[in-house]
Design an enzyme around this catalytic site. Structure first.
Site, PDB file in Angstrom:
ATOM      1  N   HIS A   1      76.578 102.416  14.208  1.00  0.00           N
ATOM      2  CA  HIS A   1      77.028 101.750  12.985  1.00  0.00           C
ATOM      3  C   HIS A   1      77.837 100.508  13.337  1.00  0.00           C
ATOM      4  O   HIS A   1      79.066 100.576  13.415  1.00  0.00           O
ATOM      5  CB  HIS A   1      77.948 102.688  12.186  1.00  0.00           C
ATOM      6  CG  HIS A   1      77.253 103.850  11.573  1.00  0.00           C
ATOM      7  ND1 HIS A   1      76.692 103.796  10.315  1.00  0.00           N
ATOM      8  CD2 HIS A   1      77.036 105.109  12.030  1.00  0.00           C
ATOM      9  CE1 HIS A   1      76.160 104.980  10.022  1.00  0.00           C
ATOM     10  NE2 HIS A   1      76.350 105.785  11.037  1.00  0.00           N
TER      11      HIS A   1
ATOM     12  N   GLU B   1      78.700  98.135  11.589  1.00  0.00           N
ATOM     13  CA  GLU B   1      79.562  97.679  10.477  1.00  0.00           C
ATOM     14  C   GLU B   1      81.012  98.085  10.661  1.00  0.00           C
ATOM     15  O   GLU B   1      81.915  97.416  10.154  1.00  0.00           O
ATOM     16  CB  GLU B   1      79.033  98.198   9.127  1.00  0.00           C
ATOM     17  CG  GLU B   1      79.109  99.706   8.881  1.00  0.00           C
ATOM     18  CD  GLU B   1      77.887 100.482   9.342  1.00  0.00           C
ATOM     19  OE1 GLU B   1      77.194 100.002  10.262  1.00  0.00           O
ATOM     20  OE2 GLU B   1      77.630 101.573   8.811  1.00  0.00           O
TER      21      GLU B   1
ATOM     22  N   CYS C   1      71.552 103.463  11.765  1.00  0.00           N
ATOM     23  CA  CYS C   1      71.606 104.916  11.920  1.00  0.00           C
ATOM     24  C   CYS C   1      70.412 105.610  11.272  1.00  0.00           C
ATOM     25  O   CYS C   1      69.327 105.616  11.844  1.00  0.00           O
ATOM     26  CB  CYS C   1      72.943 105.449  11.408  1.00  0.00           C
ATOM     27  SG  CYS C   1      73.339 107.014  12.199  1.00  0.00           S
TER      28      CYS C   1
HETATM   29  N1  GLN Z   1      71.152 111.901   9.141  1.00  0.00           N
HETATM   30  C1  GLN Z   1      71.055 111.224  10.372  1.00  0.00           C
HETATM   31  C2  GLN Z   1      71.669 112.002  11.519  1.00  0.00           C
HETATM   32  O1  GLN Z   1      72.441 112.898  11.303  1.00  0.00           O
HETATM   33  C3  GLN Z   1      71.685 109.850  10.293  1.00  0.00           C
HETATM   34  C4  GLN Z   1      73.157 109.875  10.119  1.00  0.00           C
HETATM   35  C5  GLN Z   1      73.718 108.563   9.641  1.00  0.00           C
HETATM   36  O2  GLN Z   1      73.011 107.716   9.127  1.00  0.00           O
HETATM   37  N2  GLN Z   1      75.009 108.390   9.757  1.00  0.00           N
HETATM   38  O3  GLN Z   1      71.417 111.745  12.664  1.00  0.00           O
END
Ligand code: GLN
Length: 547
Positions: free
Chosen positions: A520, A522, A383
């Site tokens: 994600h 995970e 992410c």
């Molecule tokens: N801050 C980034 C976004 O909002 C990544 C978010 C995250 O890592 N969950 O896109």
């Protein structure tokens, strides 16, 4: 007290019942006023877990999914915010027909109705409900009252109340029962008598201590269960089972005894494998540097830690995570970055940059990514880690100046990561990110295709499809995608349109393993079903070590 392991206890009971062939459904009650955990700081509460339907929840639901191997949805998490807003909405619609709306009965009825609806819809044999918080909290009172009422309303055998309590050990190695006696007393004042008491402590309860708790707390001796500390949380179901917990539950609830052939032993075998590996001195130990912002609190990356463990269990190695505070890497000289990486830590075989928000520590993470890329150390970006890998590539491979994500610098002339189109004008922060399951199409003959073991024969543009969980507001700016690909990276996963980038990689000819995902992975990893990117990453780390 909180942090005792109520979530793990509940998850373990679920696992045990499931292994015996019963159908189960879990519900987590979080007495906080927030509608969901999405707006909560992981530094205070641990990570925000994301369900398939996009609900942002407490990390205990992650434990439930991993232990019980179930996919949960919004209705499996009940908060004060959810209950009260439903009741208030109903009041505005005039549905209470002029009554004074009160905690008892209106809030408690709402709580009971929601629990019963989930249980009925699931068709489960047993519905497990965890009430978060501690006895005596103002917030949890309506929930405790609701279950007290349920006790009277349900059949005697259809309701079982479990109390999880601490049995501390003194320096003289004496196990003390007084805190348990007092918490049970506090419960009785609320009209609740535990049927089963799970005692957390350093070691298993001595026989005399069990008897004492049974007598003072008015339960049978076999209803006092030891839950001692263990090296491996996945062992808890086995420990509880050894204490006879499922025999007690099934007898007390008069659950029909199911055939032995229906029993599932896969969990037990998995735990045994992990245990024998821990004891073996020949097992390979892989060290992973996780470069994050909340590195001081491991719980903020709980699912990542677990996903690494799952991959290690499958690959037959041990994994050790080293949490590196990203800000520490924000020093100028490269030698210093190296020094702080290796500081007190004899080598690591992989770098992982997890999700995150905001500017603090971001430059340190970018440095870690550059380090992994140029030193050919296996890298996994998740992410925010994916977005920062894009920034790093734009700066150091495409040679663009002053590149950044618009989350980090509003003034950058090259916003290679920018706000998702649909986020323009969104002001509310709760539940408004791109959340939950979305499909990802994987290009043929790429590292990603190998990782997911898909071969791109069907789907869009000859790509294969996987589904992963998301939680983000920003994305790769499609206007820069081509330039980045010319500079040597590949966007090997996209959404259906091909415009929204989901996976970034460096070809295997250039780097042993460099993969980053907008999603994600995970959150979907399970002890017996590791997440493909984690498994492939760890396999690359293992190879790195052998080399
Ligand atoms: N801050 C980034 C976004 O909002 C990544 C978010 C995250 O890592 N969950 O896109």
């Amino acid at each position: 007290m909180s942090g005792l392991g109520k979530g793990i206890t509940m998850a373990s009971v679920g696992r045990i019942l499931k292994d015996h062939g019963y159908k189960i459904v879990p519900i987590k009650i979080d007495p906080y006023i927030n509608i969901d955990a999405g707006t909560m700081n992981p530094f205070q509460h641990g990570e925000v877990f994301v369900l398939a339907d996009g609900t942002e929840v407490d990390l205990d639901l992650g434990h439930y999914e991993r232990f019980m191997d179930v996919d949960l949805r919004r209705e499996h998490n009940l908060t004060t915010g959810v209950v009260y807003s439903a009741v208030i909405k109903r009041e505005r619609r005039g549905e209470y027909l002029g009554q004074t709306v009160q905690i008892i009965p209106h809030i408690t009825n709402e709580i009971k109705a929601r629990i019963r609806a989930v249980a009925a819809k699931s068709g489960a044999d047993v519905c497990l409900v965890e009430i978060g918080g501690t006895v005596g909290d103002i917030e949890s009172m309506p929930f405790l009252e609701a279950v007290r009422q349920m006790h009277g309303e349900e059949d005697e055998n259809d309701f079982l109340f479990v109390h999880v309590t601490l049995v501390p050990t003194t320096t003289q190695k004496e196990q003390k029962t007084k805190p348990t006696q007092h918490s049970v007393k506090a419960l009785r004042e609320l009209g609740l008598q535990p049927d089963l008491i799970v005692c957390r402590g350093e070691e298993a309860l001595q026989t005399g201590v069990k008897e004492k708790i049974a007598m003072f707390c008015n339960v049978r001796k076999e209803a006092v269960v030891s839950a001692p500390d263990t090296e491996d949380i996945y062992e808890v179901p086995l420990l509880l089972e050894k204490e006879g917990i499922s025999a007690y539950i099934t007898r007390k609830m008069q659950l029909e005894q199911l055939e032995q052939s229906k029993e599932d032993h896969a969990w037990e075998k998995m735990v045994e494998r992990r245990k024998s590996r821990r004891k073996s001195c020949t097992v390979e130990k892989i060290r992973i540097a996780v470069v994050g912002k909340y590195a001081g609190l491991e719980d903020s990356y709980l699912s990542i830690k677990e996903a690494l463990k799952h991959a290690a269990t499958t690959l037959g190695c041990e994994v050790e995570t080293r949490w590196v505070e990203a800000e520490v890497l924000e020093v100028e000289a490269e030698a210093e970055v190296e020094a702080s990486f290796f500081d007190g830590f004899d080598g690591f075989q992989g770098v992982l940059v997890p999700g995150g928000f905001g500017v603090r520590g971001a430059e340190g993470k970018i440095k870690a990514i550059e380090y992994a890329r140029t030193r050919k150390i296996p890298f996994l970006g998740l992410c925010f880690g994916f977005q920062l890998a894009v920034v790093e590539a734009a700066r150091n491979l495409a040679g663009l100046e002053d590149v950044n994500s618009s989350e980090l610098s509003a003034a950058t002339p090259h916003p290679v990561v920018c706000l998702l189109e649909e986020q323009a004008g969104v002001v509310e922060k709760g539940g408004t990110m791109r959340l939950g399951d979305y499909e990802v199409f994987i290009k043929k003959d790429t590292l990603a295709a190998k990782v997911y073991e898909v071969h791109g024969v069907h789907g869009v543009h000859g790509a294969a499809r996987v589904v992963e969980r998301h939680r983000h507001r920003y994305e790769v700016n499609p206007a820069y995608a081509e330039r980045l690909e010319q500079a040597g990276v590949i966007f090997s996963g996209t959404d259906r349109s091909g415009l929204r980038k989901e996976i970034l990689e460096i070809p295997a000819t250039q780097h042993p393993f460099f993969l980053a995902t907008q999603f994600h992975p995970e959150f979907k990893s399970r002890p017996n079903k590791p997440s493909p990117p984690f498994k492939a990453f760890l396999a690359a780390c293992l190879k790195n070590k052998k080399n």
